[in-house]
Scaffold this motif. Structure first.
Motif, PDB file in Angstrom:
ATOM      1  N   ARG A 119       0.846  -1.191   0.000  1.00 32.80           N
ATOM      2  CA  ARG A 119       0.000   0.000   0.000  1.00 32.80           C
ATOM      3  C   ARG A 119       0.882   1.241   0.000  1.00 32.80           C
ATOM      4  N   VAL A 120       0.497   2.210  -0.805  1.00 30.59           N
ATOM      5  CA  VAL A 120       1.245   3.460  -0.876  1.00 30.59           C
ATOM      6  C   VAL A 120       0.272   4.636  -0.815  1.00 30.59           C
ATOM      7  N   GLU A 121       0.846   5.803  -0.540  1.00 30.50           N
ATOM      8  CA  GLU A 121       0.083   7.049  -0.556  1.00 30.50           C
ATOM      9  C   GLU A 121       0.846   8.049  -1.406  1.00 30.50           C
ATOM     10  N   ALA A 122       0.134   8.802  -2.234  1.00 30.39           N
ATOM     11  CA  ALA A 122       0.779   9.779  -3.100  1.00 30.39           C
ATOM     12  C   ALA A 122       1.510  10.820  -2.260  1.00 30.39           C
ATOM     13  N   ASP A 123       2.699  11.195  -2.742  1.00 26.29           N
ATOM     14  CA  ASP A 123       3.515  12.209  -2.064  1.00 26.29           C
ATOM     15  C   ASP A 123       4.189  13.050  -3.146  1.00 26.29           C
ATOM     16  N   GLY A 124       3.427  14.015  -3.681  1.00 19.79           N
ATOM     17  CA  GLY A 124       3.942  14.800  -4.793  1.00 19.79           C
ATOM     18  C   GLY A 124       4.058  13.936  -6.031  1.00 19.79           C
ATOM     19  N   ASP A 125       5.254  13.910  -6.601  1.00 21.29           N
ATOM     20  CA  ASP A 125       5.490  13.102  -7.794  1.00 21.29           C
ATOM     21  C   ASP A 125       5.931  11.677  -7.464  1.00 21.29           C
ATOM     22  N   SER A 126       6.015  11.361  -6.179  1.00 22.05           N
ATOM     23  CA  SER A 126       6.451  10.022  -5.771  1.00 22.05           C
ATOM     24  C   SER A 126       5.406   9.431  -4.835  1.00 22.05           C
ATOM     25  N   TRP A 127       5.834   8.403  -4.075  1.00 17.86           N
ATOM     26  CA  TRP A 127       4.907   7.683  -3.203  1.00 17.86           C
ATOM     27  C   TRP A 127       5.561   7.440  -1.855  1.00 17.86           C
ATOM     28  N   GLN A 128       4.725   7.325  -0.814  1.00 22.90           N
ATOM     29  CA  GLN A 128       5.178   6.951   0.514  1.00 22.90           C
ATOM     30  C   GLN A 128       4.583   5.588   0.859  1.00 22.90           C
ATOM     31  N   LEU A 129       5.428   4.713   1.376  1.00 24.36           N
ATOM     32  CA  LEU A 129       4.970   3.377   1.735  1.00 24.36           C
ATOM     33  C   LEU A 129       4.112   3.419   2.990  1.00 24.36           C
ATOM     34  N   VAL A 130       2.982   2.724   2.941  1.00 26.15           N
ATOM     35  CA  VAL A 130       2.108   2.586   4.114  1.00 26.15           C
ATOM     36  C   VAL A 130       2.204   1.176   4.681  1.00 26.15           C
ATOM     37  N   GLN A 131       2.099   0.181   3.818  1.00 22.31           N
ATOM     38  CA  GLN A 131       2.192  -1.212   4.238  1.00 22.31           C
ATOM     39  C   GLN A 131       3.024  -1.989   3.220  1.00 22.31           C
ATOM     40  N   GLY A 132       3.791  -2.974   3.732  1.00 25.81           N
ATOM     41  CA  GLY A 132       4.494  -3.866   2.837  1.00 25.81           C
ATOM     42  C   GLY A 132       5.988  -3.646   2.758  1.00 25.81           C
ATOM     43  N   PHE A 133       6.624  -3.307   3.880  1.00 26.11           N
ATOM     44  CA  PHE A 133       8.066  -3.047   3.881  1.00 26.11           C
ATOM     45  C   PHE A 133       8.849  -4.287   3.433  1.00 26.11           C
ATOM     46  N   ARG A 134       8.462  -5.476   3.922  1.00 28.01           N
ATOM     47  CA  ARG A 134       9.164  -6.707   3.547  1.00 28.01           C
ATOM     48  C   ARG A 134       8.980  -6.998   2.058  1.00 28.01           C
ATOM     49  N   ARG A 135       7.766  -6.816   1.545  1.00 26.39           N
ATOM     50  CA  ARG A 135       7.500  -7.091   0.138  1.00 26.39           C
ATOM     51  C   ARG A 135       8.300  -6.142  -0.759  1.00 26.39           C
ATOM     52  N   LEU A 136       8.347  -4.867  -0.370  1.00 25.19           N
ATOM     53  CA  LEU A 136       9.140  -3.910  -1.146  1.00 25.19           C
ATOM     54  C   LEU A 136      10.624  -4.256  -1.068  1.00 25.19           C
ATOM     55  N   SER A 137      11.091  -4.639   0.118  1.00 24.78           N
ATOM     56  CA  SER A 137      12.494  -5.035   0.266  1.00 24.78           C
ATOM     57  C   SER A 137      12.816  -6.237  -0.609  1.00 24.78           C
ATOM     58  N   ALA A 138      11.893  -7.194  -0.663  1.00 23.00           N
ATOM     59  CA  ALA A 138      12.116  -8.388  -1.493  1.00 23.00           C
ATOM     60  C   ALA A 138      12.221  -8.009  -2.962  1.00 23.00           C
ATOM     61  N   TYR A 139      11.337  -7.141  -3.444  1.00 23.74           N
ATOM     62  CA  TYR A 139      11.392  -6.714  -4.841  1.00 23.74           C
ATOM     63  C   TYR A 139      12.704  -5.993  -5.141  1.00 23.74           C
ATOM     64  N   ARG A 140      13.123  -5.124  -4.236  1.00 26.58           N
ATOM     65  CA  ARG A 140      14.360  -4.374  -4.467  1.00 26.58           C
ATOM     66  C   ARG A 140      15.566  -5.313  -4.511  1.00 26.58           C
ATOM     67  N   GLU A 141      15.596  -6.305  -3.638  1.00 23.38           N
ATOM     68  CA  GLU A 141      16.705  -7.256  -3.667  1.00 23.38           C
ATOM     69  C   GLU A 141      16.670  -8.106  -4.929  1.00 23.38           C
ATOM     70  N   LEU A 142      15.473  -8.521  -5.330  1.00 19.39           N
ATOM     71  CA  LEU A 142      15.353  -9.324  -6.540  1.00 19.39           C
ATOM     72  C   LEU A 142      15.808  -8.542  -7.769  1.00 19.39           C
ATOM     73  N   TYR A 143      15.434  -7.272  -7.837  1.00 23.10           N
ATOM     74  CA  TYR A 143      15.839  -6.467  -8.988  1.00 23.10           C
ATOM     75  C   TYR A 143      17.353  -6.248  -8.989  1.00 23.10           C
ATOM     76  N   GLU A 144      17.912  -6.034  -7.795  1.00 31.93           N
ATOM     77  CA  GLU A 144      19.357  -5.840  -7.695  1.00 31.93           C
ATOM     78  C   GLU A 144      20.106  -7.118  -8.074  1.00 31.93           C
ATOM     79  N   GLU A 145      19.558  -8.258  -7.681  1.00 32.21           N
ATOM     80  CA  GLU A 145      20.226  -9.533  -7.950  1.00 32.21           C
ATOM     81  C   GLU A 145      20.087  -9.981  -9.402  1.00 32.21           C
ATOM     82  N   THR A 146      18.921  -9.711 -10.012  1.00 33.85           N
ATOM     83  CA  THR A 146      18.645 -10.267 -11.336  1.00 33.85           C
ATOM     84  C   THR A 146      18.648  -9.240 -12.459  1.00 33.85           C
ATOM     85  N   GLY A 147      18.331  -7.990 -12.145  1.00 31.80           N
ATOM     86  CA  GLY A 147      18.187  -6.992 -13.196  1.00 31.80           C
ATOM     87  C   GLY A 147      16.955  -7.205 -14.051  1.00 31.80           C
ATOM     88  N   ASP A 148      16.085  -8.114 -13.648  1.00 27.52           N
ATOM     89  CA  ASP A 148      14.875  -8.446 -14.400  1.00 27.52           C
ATOM     90  C   ASP A 148      13.862  -7.300 -14.267  1.00 27.52           C
TER      91      ASP A 148
END
Length: 364
Positions: A119-148
């Motif tokens: 879950r996110v909330e609009a913050d100007g031109d970007s977003w602020q995380l409300v829920q899902g810190f682990r899920r976001l962390s997992a995506y960031r690690e996966l992208y860093e590891e795979t570049g997919d």
């Protein structure tokens, strides 16, 4: 001037003449001209178009209201660039030093994707995380590891702007309360951060716990407050607070709250112990939780001679059990350890911390 002669018109018997200006009863209907037909057709087309436009506007209004309703409930999901999501608005209730299940979550995302959007909330031109810190962390690690590229954007439910900071915190907390692995120390750390956040209305930890953990049972709220006391007293020296089990945390709180100088002694022990793992740190804390309070100094004999009386006790540390004997002018520590091979600077630091604690400097 001669008069015009009149004349009679004979009508068939039984028929009346058609009045002047009245079309004959059996005359065919009058035909419309091309211009009249065009005007009529245009008017009908205009009326049909206006009705269609009105129906479209009504449908658009209905969809707009439905969009607002769904967005308010966080049910509008979009793919959002992971680099455009900030995690600074809320203090997180998950420790940054550990997440034993993150690898499992990453494996699941690789296999079947993300089943529960963040879950996110609009913050100007970007977003602020409300829920899902682990899920976001997992995506960031996966992208860093795979570049997919499929991990470059994450499914996110979009919250409407304007929700109170208390509401955003409650959304995050209530989601994680159902997780069994979240520790009392993590929950207490969030309560402390919430109380210190100028954007909230909480004036102390008591109010913070009442707001954040309103969904939790009364006993759990009591435990969280006790852990908050421990973190306030010795948290600056803890490396692995989330590893502290409930019973040990309550024992530490009892000693800290009931014994003068206990917090300073525990901090000094943690500083001297130089724990490099959670188990080592827990060993130091367990020893401090059961350690007897220091006894008053023994009286000296006549003429200032050392008194033969001594204080002795046992202390459990990560390396084992230490037998301690203290008397006037001497402290003896006996354990199964060769201190002659220890680094001299580390020994000096430990001795300095020992005397700093005895002299009362450890609590500064």
């Amino acid at each position: 001037m001669s008069k015009r002669k009149g004349f009679d018109i004979d009508f068939p018997e039984g028929e009346d003449p058609v009045p002047a200006g009245t079309p004959a009863a059996d005359a065919p209907p009058a035909r419309r001209g091309p211009m009249a037909s065009a005007i009529t057709e245009n008017a009908e087309a205009l009326r049909a178009r206006q009705e269609a436009e009105a129906a479209i506007r009504a449908e658009n209004d209905r969809l707009a209201h439905e969009l607002v309703r769904l967005k308010g409930q966080g049910l509008i999901v979009d793919l959002i660039d992971i680099g455009a999501i900030a995690t600074t608005k809320l203090a997180r209730d998950r420790s940054a030093t550990r997440d034993p299940e993150l690898d499992e979550l990453k494996a699941s995302i690789r296999a079947i994707g993300l089943s529960n959007p963040i879950r996110v909330e609009a913050d100007g031109d970007s977003w602020q995380l409300v829920q899902g810190f682990r899920r976001l962390s997992a995506y960031r690690e996966l992208y860093e590891e795979t570049g997919d590229d499929r991990f470059a954007r994450i499914p996110a439910g979009i919250n409407s702007q304007g929700e109170t900071i208390e509401g955003l915190y409650r959304r995050m907390v209530d989601e994680n309360l159902v997780r069994r692995d979240i520790s009392f120390a993590e929950m207490a750390a969030l309560a402390l951060s919430y109380a210190q956040d100028s954007a909230t209305e909480a004036e102390d930890v008591e109010q913070a716990v009442a707001v954040l953990y309103a969904s939790a049972g009364r006993q759990k709220r009591v435990y969280i407050r006790h852990f908050a006391t421990v973190l306030e007293a010795i948290g600056s020296r803890l490396k692995y607070p989330e590893a502290i089990p409930r019973a040990l945390g309550l024992d530490l709180e009892k000693r800290i709250s009931g014994e003068e100088g206990a917090a300073a002694r525990i901090r000094a022990a943690l500083g001297a112990g130089l724990a490099s793992s959670a188990e080592a740190e827990l060993g130091i804390l367990r020893a401090q939780a059961v350690a007897a309070p220091p006894k008053p100094p023994k009286a000296q004999g006549r003429g200032g001679a050392p008194d033969a009386a001594k204080t002795s006790f046992r202390c459990t540390v990560p390396a084992g059990t230490v037998r301690c004997a203290a008397r006037n002018g001497r402290v003896e520590l006996t354990c199964d350890r060769d201190f002659s091979i220890e680094d001299q600077q580390r020994l000096q630091a430990a001795v300095a911390a020992f005397f700093a604690e005895l002299d009362g400097a450890g609590g500064q």
